[in-house]
Write a protein that holds these residues in place. Structure first.
Motif, short mmCIF file in Angstrom:
data_model
loop_
_atom_site.label_atom_id
_atom_site.label_comp_id
_atom_site.label_asym_id
_atom_site.label_seq_id
_atom_site.Cartn_x
_atom_site.Cartn_y
_atom_site.Cartn_z
N LEU A 112 0.83 -1.20 0.00
CA LEU A 112 0.00 0.00 0.00
C LEU A 112 0.87 1.26 0.00
CD1 LEU A 112 -2.74 -1.07 2.58
CD2 LEU A 112 -2.68 -1.42 0.12
N ASN A 114 1.20 5.28 0.91
CA ASN A 114 0.66 6.24 1.88
C ASN A 114 -0.01 7.46 1.26
OD1 ASN A 114 1.01 5.01 4.32
ND2 ASN A 114 3.09 5.77 4.62
N GLY A 118 -7.34 5.09 -0.14
CA GLY A 118 -7.64 3.68 0.06
C GLY A 118 -8.21 3.06 -1.20
N ASN A 121 -5.48 2.29 -3.57
CA ASN A 121 -4.69 1.18 -3.06
C ASN A 121 -5.39 -0.16 -3.23
OD1 ASN A 121 -2.01 1.77 -1.74
ND2 ASN A 121 -3.23 3.47 -0.97
N MET A 160 -3.91 7.06 2.50
CA MET A 160 -3.57 6.01 3.46
C MET A 160 -2.85 6.56 4.69
SD MET A 160 -4.53 2.91 2.65
CE MET A 160 -3.38 2.01 3.65
N ARG A 161 -2.13 7.67 4.54
CA ARG A 161 -1.39 8.22 5.68
C ARG A 161 -2.32 8.71 6.79
NH1 ARG A 161 -1.91 13.49 3.85
NH2 ARG A 161 -1.60 13.67 1.59
N TYR A 163 -4.74 6.86 7.87
CA TYR A 163 -5.25 5.65 8.52
C TYR A 163 -4.39 5.29 9.73
CZ TYR A 163 -7.89 4.59 4.19
OH TYR A 163 -8.74 4.64 3.12
N SER A 165 -2.56 2.32 12.02
CA SER A 165 -1.87 1.10 11.59
C SER A 165 -2.85 -0.08 11.52
CB SER A 165 -0.71 0.77 12.54
OG SER A 165 -1.19 0.62 13.86
N GLN A 168 -4.85 0.17 8.26
CA GLN A 168 -4.01 -0.25 7.13
C GLN A 168 -3.89 -1.76 7.07
OE1 GLN A 168 -0.26 1.74 6.64
NE2 GLN A 168 -1.07 3.73 7.24
N ARG A 172 -5.14 -4.28 4.07
CA ARG A 172 -4.23 -5.23 3.43
C ARG A 172 -4.83 -6.63 3.43
NH1 ARG A 172 -0.09 -2.42 6.24
NH2 ARG A 172 1.29 -1.34 4.82
#
Length: 259
Positions: A112, A114, A118, A121, A160-161, A163, A165, A168, A172
């Motif tokens: 993914l 950042n 989303g 990604n 994504m940055r 989100y 952890s 993320q 995934r």
């Protein structure tokens, strides 16, 4: 790789006396050119100051279609290293790894970015795993709903940055789980998220097994291993200490960790 006769057990992964060795430059840092640095890399273990770390030591096993196999062991026992070797990302120092079909390591195939949303990604992660654009379009909403990242807002349209952890990791897993895999390797993905997401993840792993795949799961949660896996490989200091039915291996492992 093997006969697909009715009732026959079909191997998907064979590890034959696999040894994985890392080489770490332990020499003091000093002045030097790029040429001298390259020379140090080429010389590898022959140079003073290069330390060898024997991460996996002579591990052998056969995995079959329809199995979900847990990998357990203390931190640094070689679990993630072994998965990377099965995925073809680390060449064995000695021994061989044979796979039937394409192994997928969660977090590598669904890489993914950042700065992208989303949504983007999901598309890139699906393409990285070999899905067609049509397959991604068909499964897009299923991926988003499975991840649960939109339950508290329209996060799928954000970079994504933004989100956590956990978000993320859930995305995934959701991207990887949308595809049917010959061999799917999951490293700690079920440790993220609430119990509701874990239940969904465990159910999807059972579905992947029924679809003739093989699943490897690295987890420090014995409950996740019990709920998901029918077989366990216990690694300790790079060696395969025990390989057998889940309850049997976990019982021995829990005695070991209680000492």
């Amino acid at each position: 790789m093997a006969d697909d006769k009715p009732g026959a057990r079909v191997p998907t992964v064979i590890a034959d006396e696999v040894h994985i060795v890392y080489r770490v430059n332990g020499a003091k840092t000093g002045k030097g050119s790029a040429t001298s640095a390259l020379s140090r890399i080429v010389k590898r273990g022959n140079e003073r100051g290069v330390r060898k770390v024997h991460a996996v030591r002579g591990v052998s096993f056969v995995a079959y279609r329809g199995e979900a196999i847990g990998l357990i062991g203390s931190n640094g026992s070689g679990k993630s290293t072994l998965l990377r070797a099965i995925a073809g990302l680390l060449p064995p120092e000695k021994g061989k790894v044979y796979t039937d079909g394409q192994p997928s390591l969660l977090g590598v195939n669904a890489a993914l970015m950042n700065d992208l949303t989303g949504e983007r990604n999901v598309i890139l992660g699906g393409l990285a795993m070999g899905m067609s654009r049509e397959q991604i379009r068909e499964r897009y909403q299923q991926i988003v709903d499975f991840s649960g990242i939109n339950e508290k807002g329209d996060f799928i349209t954000l970079p994504m940055r933004t989100y956590s952890s956990g978000m993320q990791a859930r995305l995934r897993f959701s991207i990887a789980a949308a595809k049917d895999h010959d061999v799917l390797m999951i490293d700690e993905a079920l440790a993220t998220g609430d119990r509701k997401f874990q239940v969904r993840s465990e159910q999807r792993i059972r579905e992947l097994r029924k679809e003739a795949g093989t699943v490897f799961l690295v987890s420090h949660s014995n409950k996740s291993i019990r709920d998901t896996c029918d077989r366990v490989l216990w690694l300790e200091r790079g060696e395969l200490r025990l390989d057998g039915p889940t309850d049997e291996v976990l019982r021995e492992y829990e005695k070991f960790t209680a000492k």
